[in-house]
Design an enzyme around this catalytic site. Structure first.
Site, PDB file in Angstrom:
ATOM      1  CB  SER A  30     -93.690  24.999  60.683  1.00  0.00           C
ATOM      2  OG  SER A  30     -94.187  23.714  60.979  1.00  0.00           O
ATOM      3  CB  SER A  31     -96.815  21.930  57.364  1.00  0.00           C
ATOM      4  OG  SER A  31     -96.200  20.980  58.219  1.00  0.00           O
ATOM      5  CB  CYS A  32     -97.371  23.067  62.913  1.00  0.00           C
ATOM      6  SG  CYS A  32     -96.399  24.492  63.426  1.00  0.00           S
ATOM      7  CE1 TYR A  84     -91.381  26.862  65.711  1.00  0.00           C
ATOM      8  CE2 TYR A  84     -92.935  25.639  64.342  1.00  0.00           C
ATOM      9  CZ  TYR A  84     -91.693  26.244  64.511  1.00  0.00           C
ATOM     10  OH  TYR A  84     -90.782  26.222  63.490  1.00  0.00           O
ATOM     11  CE  LYS A  86     -91.229  29.438  62.814  1.00  0.00           C
ATOM     12  NZ  LYS A  86     -90.047  30.193  62.319  1.00  0.00           N
ATOM     13  CG  HIS A 131     -89.521  18.004  64.623  1.00  0.00           C
ATOM     14  ND1 HIS A 131     -88.561  18.982  64.542  1.00  0.00           N
ATOM     15  CD2 HIS A 131     -90.689  18.654  64.884  1.00  0.00           C
ATOM     16  CE1 HIS A 131     -89.106  20.167  64.720  1.00  0.00           C
ATOM     17  NE2 HIS A 131     -90.388  19.998  64.937  1.00  0.00           N
TER      18      HIS A 131
END
Length: 340
Positions: A135-137, A164, A168, A207
């Site tokens: 994920s871009s997070c 999270y 990742k 989301h």
């Protein structure tokens, strides 16, 4: 023989059997066994549809009721039976700001266990090609925009989803470690904010985009003339339709081989206020939108630099307006099932 000893023996066989000729990306065998972990979720179902449309004839998946990926022994047994040549890891515990802020232990622990179990089992059984989806997070909260892949681990994470993100990041490093230690051509892809069929439209766990679709559609159905959203509406976000993401994933599997994660996105973004206005228009809401500024905004901007993906030969094809219209239509077709 203990379970740990058995796993080490299996991993040693991977090393012994590994053909050391350099791997060259190319078309995947459409008849080979292809396991999509998490094939019923937003990401996995889109990848499954894409693979079916591209002629893959031996797709395999297991629902959570059939296989609990938190169960290490069960995961090893099932992958041993499947014997997949290819694997996409799309299974994960996911949620929006509220869910991530409320249950950080769950998001960290569950995702670490899912990833570790699936990737270790894939390694033990010598799965040739693995794509790990993150994920871009994973990138720092205040990373320079647009965010390049090299920004990873260069600053503090957004605290509302740091647990999270850490999970990742660990997945990315595991892919890189497998490449270094065992020479397998595994890769990672980091999609931007995704939306589309089979998304989570829960009012508490979704989301931002599916939450807005549900909120505005319910207002239309109930005849309400006001909708209240969290935050200021000023943060900027990039949105990618899940079918576009699936197309990019297959493209990477057939055209990219490298240790660094690859950003997957559109290369453009909009404010939350703009996306809310567009969703209101698509669902037919004609009332007033208010903003609860006592609620958090999250990261100010999260736009991915997608030049690495473009250099590999892929760009986004589904525009935001078209993608939203398709997603709203899917939501309205399935809304009764989603509320059960």
């Amino acid at each position: 023989m203990s379970s740990a000893t058995s796993e080490r023996a299996a991993l040693q066989r991977v090393v012994d059997d590994r053909d050391q000729v350099a791997y060259t990306p190319g078309p995947l065998d459409r008849d080979a066994t292809f396991y999509v972990a998490g094939h019923r979720g937003l990401v996995g179902s889109a990848i499954w549809r894409k693979l079916e449309s591209e002629g893959f004839t031996n797709l395999v998946g297991r629902s959570s009721s059939e296989l609990d990926l938190l169960d290490r022994d069960a995961t090893f047994r099932v992958i041993d039976v499947m014997k997949p040549r290819y694997l996409v890891l799309a299974a994960a515990k996911v949620g929006g700001i509220l869910a991530n802020s409320t249950y950080p232990v769950d998001f960290l622990s569950d995702n670490l266990r899912i990833q570790g179990n699936v990737l270790d089992a894939a390694l033990a059984h010598g799965v040739e090609r693995v794509l790990f989806l993150g994920s871009s997070c994973i990138y720092p909260k205040y990373a320079e925009q647009p965010i390049i892949e090299d920004a990873l681990l260069t600053g503090h994470l957004e605290p509302t989803n740091d647990a999270y993100a850490i999970a990742k990041i660990a997945g990315i490093l595991q892919i890189q470690a497998v490449r270094r230690q065992y020479g397998l051509p595994w890769i990672s892809a980091m999609p931007t904010n995704l939306y589309g069929p089979n998304d989570n439209f829960s009012p508490t766990g979704s989301h931002v985009l599916p939450a807005l679709i549900r909120r505005y559609d319910e207002a239309v159905q109930a005849g309400r003339d006001t909708v209240t959203n969290w935050g200021t509406g000023n943060p900027r976000r990039e949105f990618l339709h899940s079918d576009d993401m699936a197309d990019a994933c297959l493209h990477l599997l057939e055209h990219y081989d490298g240790p660094q994660q690859v950003n997957v996105g559109t290369g453009s973004d909009v404010t939350i206020r703009e996306i809310a206005d567009t969703i209101a228009e698509v669902v037919g809401f004609e009332g007033t939108t208010e903003w609860d500024t006592t609620k958090p905004d999250g990261t100010p901007q999260k736009l991915l630099d997608v030049s690495k993906l473009a250099a590999a030969g892929w760009t986004s094809k589904i525009g935001l307006q078209e993608g939203l219209e398709r997603t709203v239509a899917w939501y309205r077709e399935h809304v009764l099932d989603l509320r059960r």
